[in-house]
Design an enzyme around this catalytic site. Structure first.
Site, PDB file in Angstrom:
ATOM      1  N   LYS A 108       8.032  -1.430  56.491  1.00 37.19           N
ATOM      2  CA  LYS A 108       7.149  -1.650  57.634  1.00 37.19           C
ATOM      3  C   LYS A 108       7.990  -1.843  58.880  1.00 37.19           C
ATOM      4  O   LYS A 108       9.058  -2.487  58.827  1.00 37.19           O
ATOM      5  CB  LYS A 108       6.250  -2.879  57.427  1.00 37.19           C
ATOM      6  CG  LYS A 108       5.278  -3.126  58.594  1.00 37.19           C
ATOM      7  CD  LYS A 108       4.260  -4.206  58.258  1.00 37.19           C
ATOM      8  CE  LYS A 108       4.823  -5.598  58.419  1.00 37.19           C
ATOM      9  NZ  LYS A 108       5.156  -5.909  59.841  1.00 37.19           N
TER      10      LYS A 108
ATOM     11  N   GLU B 211       7.587  -2.368  63.415  1.00 37.98           N
ATOM     12  CA  GLU B 211       6.696  -2.663  64.524  1.00 37.98           C
ATOM     13  C   GLU B 211       6.847  -1.634  65.633  1.00 37.98           C
ATOM     14  O   GLU B 211       7.939  -1.125  65.881  1.00 37.98           O
ATOM     15  CB  GLU B 211       6.973  -4.064  65.071  1.00 37.98           C
ATOM     16  CG  GLU B 211       6.672  -5.177  64.078  1.00 37.98           C
ATOM     17  CD  GLU B 211       6.900  -6.564  64.660  1.00 37.98           C
ATOM     18  OE1 GLU B 211       7.148  -6.659  65.890  1.00 37.98           O
ATOM     19  OE2 GLU B 211       6.835  -7.535  63.904  1.00 37.98           O
TER      20      GLU B 211
ATOM     21  N   ASP C 149       8.948 -10.265  57.862  1.00 36.32           N
ATOM     22  CA  ASP C 149      10.000 -10.944  58.607  1.00 36.32           C
ATOM     23  C   ASP C 149       9.555 -12.336  59.054  1.00 36.32           C
ATOM     24  O   ASP C 149      10.324 -13.067  59.670  1.00 36.32           O
ATOM     25  CB  ASP C 149      10.488 -10.099  59.784  1.00 36.32           C
ATOM     26  CG  ASP C 149       9.397  -9.806  60.809  1.00 36.32           C
ATOM     27  OD1 ASP C 149       8.247 -10.236  60.603  1.00 36.32           O
ATOM     28  OD2 ASP C 149       9.702  -9.124  61.807  1.00 36.32           O
TER      29      ASP C 149
ATOM     30  N   GLU D  96      -2.638  -6.441  64.477  1.00 36.92           N
ATOM     31  CA  GLU D  96      -2.516  -7.898  64.594  1.00 36.92           C
ATOM     32  C   GLU D  96      -3.063  -8.401  65.925  1.00 36.92           C
ATOM     33  O   GLU D  96      -2.752  -7.866  66.984  1.00 36.92           O
ATOM     34  CB  GLU D  96      -1.060  -8.339  64.436  1.00 36.92           C
ATOM     35  CG  GLU D  96      -0.893  -9.853  64.522  1.00 36.92           C
ATOM     36  CD  GLU D  96       0.461 -10.372  64.082  1.00 36.92           C
ATOM     37  OE1 GLU D  96       0.682 -11.595  64.153  1.00 36.92           O
ATOM     38  OE2 GLU D  96       1.295  -9.550  63.654  1.00 36.92           O
TER      39      GLU D  96
END
Length: 333
Positions: free
Chosen positions: A161, A163, A92, A230
């Site tokens: 994917k 989050e 994204d 991350e």
């Protein structure tokens, strides 16, 4: 195409038909060799076997680092695969680096799917992952599954994917139970940057490190086949990696994770040199400088008429040109 050319010279065909076939032949030849014709991904895969979930699991078991890079369109996907990436992520980050949005929260599922479809046309070896954007999975596990199905069916991605950690475990379980592979993403989650107070390092206190660990275990238990870490201190990321039985992919998390991912536009230096870059980004090239120099040269050569020269010009039959000139002159008199 040789058979068509021979057919166009067949004396049994009428002259108009022979002319039509010849025109079709010339049109095909021009299209086939046009710079606008799409490149076949099969030409770039070099006969290598496709990367699968099993391939990635074996790499993890063998402690062989997994390489992942983003791609947002057909050309960037081609170059990522040609360079040998194990995985291609349609991230994204498309929102910011390709669409000029201020952050990732604006990009829609439809926009992500369009980008994913372009990437899928280029990739036939690397394993593909499509990001589910903000607003497409948080409401309920059912919404998450519906979005994941669209990403696989319409976006032609091999996995998705999303989050979030423990709070997203129900969504991950719902998607994986339906037979769709999920890559989780914890630590700094850009879709939640406002709630996190901006792009900040995560897991840098004991409480935050334990929360990261719990999130990692939760997404693993929910069925995720991989998890992105991350903006996490290297030592913390290493401990989390050692505690899991699925691969970790680091981005700003040190080199002790199971693999790495970067945004292609960042690492290739496609942005102006004074653009902000996260601490973890290493520029491996400067496409910006090379591109600006090439375009300036093009502008100069157009301005002084040194482009296009003979090698770049289609030739005409001198008799045709002379007849054409005569016809124009006759029409003007």
């Amino acid at each position: 195409m040789a058979s068509v050319a021979c057919t166009s010279r067949n004396p049994l065909l009428t002259r108009p038909l022979r002319t039509a076939v010849s025109q079709i032949t010339r049109s095909w030849q021009q299209t086939r060799w046009s710079s606008h014709a799409p490149t076949s991904p099969a030409m770039l895969a070099r006969g290598q076997k496709p990367v699968t979930i099993q391939t990635l699991q074996k790499m993890y078991a063998d402690k062989s680092p997994i390489t992942m890079l983003t791609a947002h369109n057909f050309p960037s996907a081609l170059i990522a695969q040609e360079a040998g990436m194990d995985m291609v992520l349609v991230g994204d980050s498309l929102a910011m680096v390709s669409l000029g949005m201020p952050d990732t929260s604006e990009v829609t599922l439809d926009e992500m799917i369009m980008s994913a479809r372009a990437v899928s046309r280029a990739v036939n070896r690397s394993f593909t992952v499509g990001d589910l954007p903000m607003g497409s999975y948080e409401i309920s596990p059912e919404q998450a599954l519906a979005s994941a199905i669209r990403m696989v069916k319409q976006g032609r991605m091999q996995s998705v994917k999303l989050e979030g950690g423990a709070e997203m475990a129900p969504q991950i379980k719902k998607i994986t139970t339906a037979g769709i592979s999920v890559c989780a993403h914890i630590g700094l989650t850009p879709q939640r940057q406002h709630a996190l107070g901006g792009f900040r390092v995560q897991g840098n206190t004991l409480d935050k490190a334990m929360a990261l660990y719990n999130d990692a275990k939760a997404v693993q238990d929910a069925g995720a086949f991989m998890v992105v870490l991350e903006c996490v201190p290297s030592d913390i990321a290493e401990e989390v990696t050692n505690a899991l039985s699925i691969p970790t992919i680091g981005i700003g998390a040190g080199n002790k994770t199971s693999g790495q991912v970067l945004v292609q536009i960042d690492m290739l230096g496609v942005r102006p040199p004074d653009s902000f870059m996260p601490k973890f980004v290493k520029r491996y090239g400067s496409i910006w400088d090379a591109g600006v120099a090439a375009i300036k040269q093009y502008k100069d050569e157009v301005s002084d008429r040194t482009y296009p020269t003979a090698p770049y010009v289609y030739k005409s039959d001198a008799k045709v040109t002379e007849a054409f000139r005569a016809a124009i002159k006759a029409g003007q008199s």
